[in-house]
Write a protein that holds these residues in place. Structure first.
Motif, PDB file in Angstrom:
ATOM      1  N   ALA A 409       0.859  -1.245  -0.123  1.00 15.97           N
ATOM      2  CA  ALA A 409      -0.149   0.017  -0.012  1.00 15.97           C
ATOM      3  C   ALA A 409       0.669   1.192   0.036  1.00 15.97           C
ATOM      4  O   ALA A 409       1.809   1.308   0.570  1.00 15.97           O
ATOM      5  CB  ALA A 409      -0.865  -0.198   1.252  1.00 15.97           C
ATOM      6  N   GLU A 410       0.372   2.227  -0.799  1.00 14.96           N
ATOM      7  CA  GLU A 410       1.201   3.432  -0.833  1.00 14.96           C
ATOM      8  C   GLU A 410       0.408   4.429   0.391  1.00 14.96           C
ATOM      9  O   GLU A 410      -0.793   4.425   0.211  1.00 14.96           O
ATOM     10  CB  GLU A 410       1.094   4.246  -2.106  1.00 14.96           C
ATOM     11  CG  GLU A 410       1.768   5.684  -1.849  1.00 14.96           C
ATOM     12  CD  GLU A 410       2.220   6.240  -3.063  1.00 14.96           C
ATOM     13  OE1 GLU A 410       1.754   5.924  -4.200  1.00 14.96           O
ATOM     14  OE2 GLU A 410       2.776   7.358  -3.035  1.00 14.96           O
ATOM     15  N   ALA A 411       1.092   4.704   1.195  1.00 13.46           N
ATOM     16  CA  ALA A 411       0.378   5.530   2.448  1.00 13.46           C
ATOM     17  C   ALA A 411       0.284   7.101   1.972  1.00 13.46           C
ATOM     18  O   ALA A 411       1.655   7.695   1.504  1.00 13.46           O
ATOM     19  CB  ALA A 411       1.187   5.808   3.669  1.00 13.46           C
ATOM     20  N   VAL A 468       6.108   4.802   1.674  1.00 12.91           N
ATOM     21  CA  VAL A 468       6.017   6.097   2.198  1.00 12.91           C
ATOM     22  C   VAL A 468       6.681   7.204   1.411  1.00 12.91           C
ATOM     23  O   VAL A 468       7.776   6.911   1.166  1.00 12.91           O
ATOM     24  CB  VAL A 468       6.473   6.264   3.628  1.00 12.91           C
ATOM     25  CG1 VAL A 468       6.436   7.566   4.477  1.00 12.91           C
ATOM     26  CG2 VAL A 468       5.583   5.144   4.791  1.00 12.91           C
ATOM     27  N   ASN A 469       6.062   8.062   0.943  1.00 18.01           N
ATOM     28  CA  ASN A 469       6.709   9.334   0.474  1.00 18.01           C
ATOM     29  C   ASN A 469       7.667  10.195   1.273  1.00 18.01           C
ATOM     30  O   ASN A 469       7.066  10.369   2.492  1.00 18.01           O
ATOM     31  CB  ASN A 469       5.793  10.140  -0.230  1.00 18.01           C
ATOM     32  CG  ASN A 469       4.797   9.354  -1.330  1.00 18.01           C
ATOM     33  OD1 ASN A 469       5.073   9.032  -2.492  1.00 18.01           O
ATOM     34  ND2 ASN A 469       3.611   8.819  -0.952  1.00 18.01           N
ATOM     35  N   VAL A 470       8.926  10.460   0.927  1.00 17.30           N
ATOM     36  CA  VAL A 470       9.756  11.269   1.560  1.00 17.30           C
ATOM     37  C   VAL A 470      10.111  12.245   0.895  1.00 17.30           C
ATOM     38  O   VAL A 470      10.608  12.070  -0.224  1.00 17.30           O
ATOM     39  CB  VAL A 470      11.023  10.191   1.966  1.00 17.30           C
ATOM     40  CG1 VAL A 470      11.939  11.218   2.839  1.00 17.30           C
ATOM     41  CG2 VAL A 470      10.577   8.976   2.979  1.00 17.30           C
ATOM     42  N   LEU A 500      10.623   3.388   1.282  1.00 15.40           N
ATOM     43  CA  LEU A 500      10.393   4.802   1.016  1.00 15.40           C
ATOM     44  C   LEU A 500      10.741   5.223  -0.345  1.00 15.40           C
ATOM     45  O   LEU A 500      11.388   4.727  -1.195  1.00 15.40           O
ATOM     46  CB  LEU A 500      11.916   5.362   1.501  1.00 15.40           C
ATOM     47  CG  LEU A 500      12.296   4.973   3.039  1.00 15.40           C
ATOM     48  CD1 LEU A 500      13.515   5.694   3.507  1.00 15.40           C
ATOM     49  CD2 LEU A 500      11.267   5.452   3.917  1.00 15.40           C
ATOM     50  N   GLU A 501       9.819   6.130  -0.833  1.00 17.01           N
ATOM     51  CA  GLU A 501       9.478   6.620  -2.024  1.00 17.01           C
ATOM     52  C   GLU A 501      10.433   7.800  -2.098  1.00 17.01           C
ATOM     53  O   GLU A 501      10.050   9.029  -1.604  1.00 17.01           O
ATOM     54  CB  GLU A 501       8.104   6.792  -2.458  1.00 17.01           C
ATOM     55  CG  GLU A 501       7.459   5.495  -2.674  1.00 17.01           C
ATOM     56  CD  GLU A 501       5.977   5.798  -3.414  1.00 17.01           C
ATOM     57  OE1 GLU A 501       5.719   6.834  -4.068  1.00 17.01           O
ATOM     58  OE2 GLU A 501       5.371   4.776  -3.340  1.00 17.01           O
ATOM     59  N   LEU A 502      11.232   7.800  -3.108  1.00 12.29           N
ATOM     60  CA  LEU A 502      12.243   9.172  -3.167  1.00 12.29           C
ATOM     61  C   LEU A 502      12.189   9.725  -4.303  1.00 12.29           C
ATOM     62  O   LEU A 502      11.810   9.046  -5.312  1.00 12.29           O
ATOM     63  CB  LEU A 502      13.753   8.667  -2.991  1.00 12.29           C
ATOM     64  CG  LEU A 502      14.139   7.959  -1.941  1.00 12.29           C
ATOM     65  CD1 LEU A 502      15.497   7.137  -2.129  1.00 12.29           C
ATOM     66  CD2 LEU A 502      13.868   8.225  -0.662  1.00 12.29           C
ATOM     67  N   ILE A 530      11.984   4.858  -6.378  1.00 11.34           N
ATOM     68  CA  ILE A 530      11.972   6.087  -7.161  1.00 11.34           C
ATOM     69  C   ILE A 530      10.632   6.721  -7.572  1.00 11.34           C
ATOM     70  O   ILE A 530       9.936   5.719  -8.560  1.00 11.34           O
ATOM     71  CB  ILE A 530      12.989   6.083  -8.428  1.00 11.34           C
ATOM     72  CG1 ILE A 530      14.156   5.584  -8.152  1.00 11.34           C
ATOM     73  CG2 ILE A 530      13.142   7.840  -8.897  1.00 11.34           C
ATOM     74  CD1 ILE A 530      15.048   6.111  -7.118  1.00 11.34           C
ATOM     75  N   ASP A 531      10.124   7.507  -7.017  1.00 16.32           N
ATOM     76  CA  ASP A 531       8.754   7.975  -7.335  1.00 16.32           C
ATOM     77  C   ASP A 531       8.593   8.747  -8.672  1.00 16.32           C
ATOM     78  O   ASP A 531       9.644   9.484  -8.890  1.00 16.32           O
ATOM     79  CB  ASP A 531       8.050   9.017  -6.072  1.00 16.32           C
ATOM     80  CG  ASP A 531       6.615   8.915  -5.963  1.00 16.32           C
ATOM     81  OD1 ASP A 531       6.133   8.326  -7.121  1.00 16.32           O
ATOM     82  OD2 ASP A 531       6.090   9.299  -5.104  1.00 16.32           O
ATOM     83  N   ASP A 532       7.670   8.876  -9.371  1.00 20.39           N
ATOM     84  CA  ASP A 532       7.487   9.640 -10.566  1.00 20.39           C
ATOM     85  C   ASP A 532       8.657   9.503 -11.431  1.00 20.39           C
ATOM     86  O   ASP A 532       9.124  10.708 -12.073  1.00 20.39           O
ATOM     87  CB  ASP A 532       7.262  11.387 -10.118  1.00 20.39           C
ATOM     88  CG  ASP A 532       6.029  11.515  -9.029  1.00 20.39           C
ATOM     89  OD1 ASP A 532       5.381  10.420  -9.105  1.00 20.39           O
ATOM     90  OD2 ASP A 532       6.359  12.485  -8.514  1.00 20.39           O
ATOM     91  N   LEU A 551      11.026   1.066  -9.606  1.00 21.01           N
ATOM     92  CA  LEU A 551      10.781   2.291 -10.171  1.00 21.01           C
ATOM     93  C   LEU A 551       9.213   2.456 -10.396  1.00 21.01           C
ATOM     94  O   LEU A 551       8.595   1.693 -10.883  1.00 21.01           O
ATOM     95  CB  LEU A 551      11.352   2.293 -11.519  1.00 21.01           C
ATOM     96  CG  LEU A 551      12.823   2.263 -11.692  1.00 21.01           C
ATOM     97  CD1 LEU A 551      13.139   2.147 -13.350  1.00 21.01           C
ATOM     98  CD2 LEU A 551      13.774   3.274 -10.916  1.00 21.01           C
ATOM     99  N   LYS A 552       8.708   3.745  -9.952  1.00 19.99           N
ATOM    100  CA  LYS A 552       7.398   4.148  -9.723  1.00 19.99           C
ATOM    101  C   LYS A 552       6.917   5.085 -11.302  1.00 19.99           C
ATOM    102  O   LYS A 552       7.577   5.830 -11.443  1.00 19.99           O
ATOM    103  CB  LYS A 552       6.968   4.813  -8.948  1.00 19.99           C
ATOM    104  CG  LYS A 552       7.003   3.839  -7.676  1.00 19.99           C
ATOM    105  CD  LYS A 552       6.051   4.658  -6.490  1.00 19.99           C
ATOM    106  CE  LYS A 552       4.734   4.400  -6.696  1.00 19.99           C
ATOM    107  NZ  LYS A 552       3.905   4.654  -5.604  1.00 19.99           N
ATOM    108  N   ILE A 553       6.534   4.385 -12.368  1.00 18.46           N
ATOM    109  CA  ILE A 553       6.434   5.006 -13.510  1.00 18.46           C
ATOM    110  C   ILE A 553       5.416   6.145 -13.254  1.00 18.46           C
ATOM    111  O   ILE A 553       4.095   5.920 -12.934  1.00 18.46           O
ATOM    112  CB  ILE A 553       6.011   4.107 -14.616  1.00 18.46           C
ATOM    113  CG1 ILE A 553       7.153   2.694 -14.811  1.00 18.46           C
ATOM    114  CG2 ILE A 553       6.277   4.875 -16.125  1.00 18.46           C
ATOM    115  CD1 ILE A 553       6.736   1.758 -15.773  1.00 18.46           C
TER     116      ILE A 553
HETATM  117 MG    MG Z   1       4.435   8.372  -4.077  1.00 24.24          MG
END
Ligand code: MG
Ligand code: C2E
Ligand code: MG
Length: 638
Positions: A409-411, A468-470, A500-502, A530-532, A551-553
């Motif tokens: 899950a993405e918080a 978790v987005n950081v 951790l989403e960086l 890696i976010d976005d 990797l988060k596309i």
């Molecule tokens: Mg994110």
């Protein structure tokens, strides 16, 4: 007895008492010797007439000596004064009256009374002496008591010598004390003046850098403004803030931070003219007044010189430190005539320079005001939200595309605003980052997400991972490593259940400290994504260096996938890069079955998006997962 006014013995200290006691002893002894010589001379001349005075006098002086030795100084000096005055007066009366050499003792008595016995006794003694000599004169004139006219003799001469010598001794002794008291006073005065000057300096200067402080800067502003008015010139007020100074303090320590502030202030002073003022406003903030300014171009040129001066590395304790600064500028009289107003506007402009990416300068513009007020309101609201528990997390399911299983899950942060309802992070994250509040918010998010995930693990969903987005700011200004470790420990969650989403922008500003922190977190088992991905930079070297796992596309490529050939090419390239680096890919913003089909075809491993579910409150998420697992999910291919 009234305390004498001379500071030599008016002090309350032991030293003053000791001096006073010694003087009394000396004077009593001198009086006894004086009277003794007189007696001896009388005996030598077989003259017994004055023995009735001398004997009791020596006796009382003996008592005074005893009192003095016992420390009863008041008694001793009163006895001395009374005895000597009485004895001298009796001698005058019994002998040659106003022509008697004993008259010479009165000045010495009065000097003693004035300096050692206090004001009241001095007046009393003076009155007694004047009264007595008047009595002698009247008695002689009226014939009640006629004193014989003395003839000159060596005995007389001896008396005169002795009396003058005693007078001289008294005067020499007491005048010496007065002199040294005066010298002491002068030294004390100089000390007071010096410490006053020091206090004044401290009140107007910053102790660390020695620069003028805000109060003095305000003074200088008033003078410079008056001069600018006379000369039809302008004045620039610059608010300068070092970027990421806290980072230096945290990583190297406060003494090194202080050294940096001192060196930076020296550079600022060296870059400017003598007529300009650099003051330390506090912390890492400096206030600069540029006098005799003609136009904004000139000010900008000077401000850029300041930026350049600070950009040179600083050598501190064997470390090479680089720092940058953000500057805001307000102009007198254009932006205002009042110091506080100009300072506020320069501060706003500085804030704008920070928001524009730091290491730059901004002139104040009127529209900054409205934007800033909005920002200030937002940050204040967020602070309250954090304190009053108005922040909450929603969880968006992340699925493995091969078998449709929910893997995590993405918080995602939400603000339950009392008036506005549920506020999405896009409205406030930037303000939280700019104000630094994201550090506290981020720590809370980590704690909350970890403890929620632990509850799900305990409830039988032990294979789920929480992302978790950081924010980069948490790395720059906060202590992310400690926050992560604390959150995991407090929740009792294994590190591999946290990712951790960086952002790419964080990794691109590579620093050795960041590398160390990320590698330590990796070593503990915390995942990195890696976010976005794809929206930032194209330097991919960091993917390997930081042991990124996923990797988060970015959804901007995913959303238009079926229609846009370019986006399709980008997503395909990202998936291929990830495959060759053995990374997983997760597509964000999957909204349709068509997109899903294409992602599966490309080899993308995971997805999240509205096709399955939006981010849900915690209990809805759990219900969703259970329903999903009970039913068994089959990829819905178009
Ligand atoms: Mg994110
Ligand atoms: P993000 O990390 O890229 O999060 C994905 C965003 O896309 C989320 O928006 C999510 O609700 C939204 N989304 C998910 N599926 C779909 C979809 O199918 N279609 C569309 N159009 N959107 C979808 P959200 O929750 O508004 O978050 C926005 C951004 O705020 C996040 O982007 C993230 O950068 C930031 N953010 C959220 N929570 C936090 C947090 O706790 N800390 C920090 N520093 N940033 C956060
Ligand atoms: Mg994203």
């Amino acid at each position: 007895m009234h305390a004498p006014s001379s500071p030599a013995w008016s002090g309350s200290g032991d030293a003053a008492t000791r001096v006073r006691s010694r003087r009394l002893l000396q004077l009593i002894a001198a009086s006894m010797v004086g009277f003794g010589i007189s007696v001896a001379s009388d005996i030598h001349a077989a003259d017994w007439t004055n023995l009735d005075v001398h004997v009791p006098t020596q006796a009382v002086l003996g008592v005074a000596l005893w009192a003095c030795v016992r420390g009863r100084l008041r008694l001793a000096s009163a006895l001395l004064l009374a005895t000597v005055t009485a004895a001298i007066s009796l001698l005058v009366w019994q002998n040659a009256g106003l022509r008697d050499p004993a008259m010479l003792a009165y000045p010495g008595i009065l000097v003693f009374a004035s300096t050692m016995a206090g004001r009241r006794l001095f007046y009393l003694t003076l009155a007694v002496v004047l009264g007595f000599v008047t009595l002698v004169a009247v008695a002689n004139v009226q014939g009640w008591h006629v004193n014989p006219v003395p003839t000159h003799s060596f005995a007389n001469l001896l008396d005169v010598w002795v009396l003058l010598a005693i007078d001289a001794f008294v005067i020499w002794l007491l005048a010496g004390d007065l002199q040294s008291a005066l010298a002491g006073l002068r030294a004390e005065n100089a000390r007071v003046r010096q410490s006053q000057a020091h206090v004044e300096y401290l009140a107007t200067h910053d102790a660390l850098t020695g620069l003028p402080n805000r109060a003095l800067a305000q003074d200088r502003f008033v003078q410079a403004a008056a001069q600018a008015d006379r000369e039809h010139a302008g004045l620039a007020v610059i608010f300068l803030d070092l970027d990421d100074f806290k980072h230096v303090n945290d990583s190297l320590g406060h003494p090194q931070g202080d050294a940096l502030l001192r060196d930076a202030s020296r550079r600022l002073v060296d870059t400017l003219r003598q007529s300009d003022t650099v003051c330390r406003q506090g912390g890492d903030e400096f206030l600069i007044l540029l006098a005799d300014v003609r136009d904004a171009d000139g000010v900008a040129a000077t401000a850029l010189k300041l930026v350049a001066a600070l950009a040179q590395p600083f050598a501190i304790d064997g470390h090479e430190i680089t720092t940058t600064a953000s500057l805001g500028i307000a102009m007198y009289p254009g932006d205002g005539r009042d110091f506080d107003e100009l300072l506020k506007k320069a501060d706003m402009a500085m804030y704008d320079a920070k928001a524009a990416g730091r290491n730059t300068l901004r002139f104040f513009a009127d529209d900054m005001n409205a934007g800033l007020q909005e920002h200030v309101r937002l940050v204040a609201g967020l602070r309250t939200a954090l304190a009053q528990g108005e922040l909450t997390l929603h969880y968006q399911p992340q699925l493995r595309l091969a078998d449709g299983r929910i893997v995590g899950a993405e918080a995602l942060l939400r603000w339950r605003h009392p008036v506005l309802g549920l506020v999405p992070p896009s409205t406030f994250i930037r303000a939280a980052e700019q104000s630094g509040l994201v550090v506290q918010i981020g720590a809370w998010v980590l704690r909350e997400a970890c403890s929620q995930m632990k509850r799900w693990h305990d409830a039988g969903l032990a294979d789920l991972v929480v992302s978790v987005n950081v924010s980069p700011v948490q790395f720059q200004r906060g202590s992310i490593e400690r926050d992560v470790v604390n959150a995991l420990a407090a929740a009792g969650l294994p590190a591999h259940a946290l990712e951790l989403e960086l952002t790419e922008s964080l990794l691109i500003h590579d620093s050795s400290k960041l590398t160390e922190v990320l590698l330590r977190l990796r070593a503990q088992g915390v995942g990195l994504a890696i976010d976005d991905f794809g929206t930032g930079y194209s330097n991919l070297g960091y993917l390997k260096r930081f042991e990124v796992g996923r990797l988060k596309i970015d959804q901007s490529f995913v959303r238009r996938l079926p229609a846009d050939k370019h986006d399709e090419a980008i997503v395909r390239a990202i998936v291929q890069i990830a495959q060759s680096l053995q990374l997983t890919t997760i597509a964000e913003g999957v909204e349709s079955a068509a997109v899903l089909a294409q992602l599966v075809e490309m080899g993308c491993t995971e997805g999240q998006g509205l096709l399955w579910s939006a981010a849900l409150p915690a209990q809805d998420f759990e219900a969703y997962v259970r329903r999903h697992r009970a039913v068994g999910w089959v990829p819905r291919l178009a």
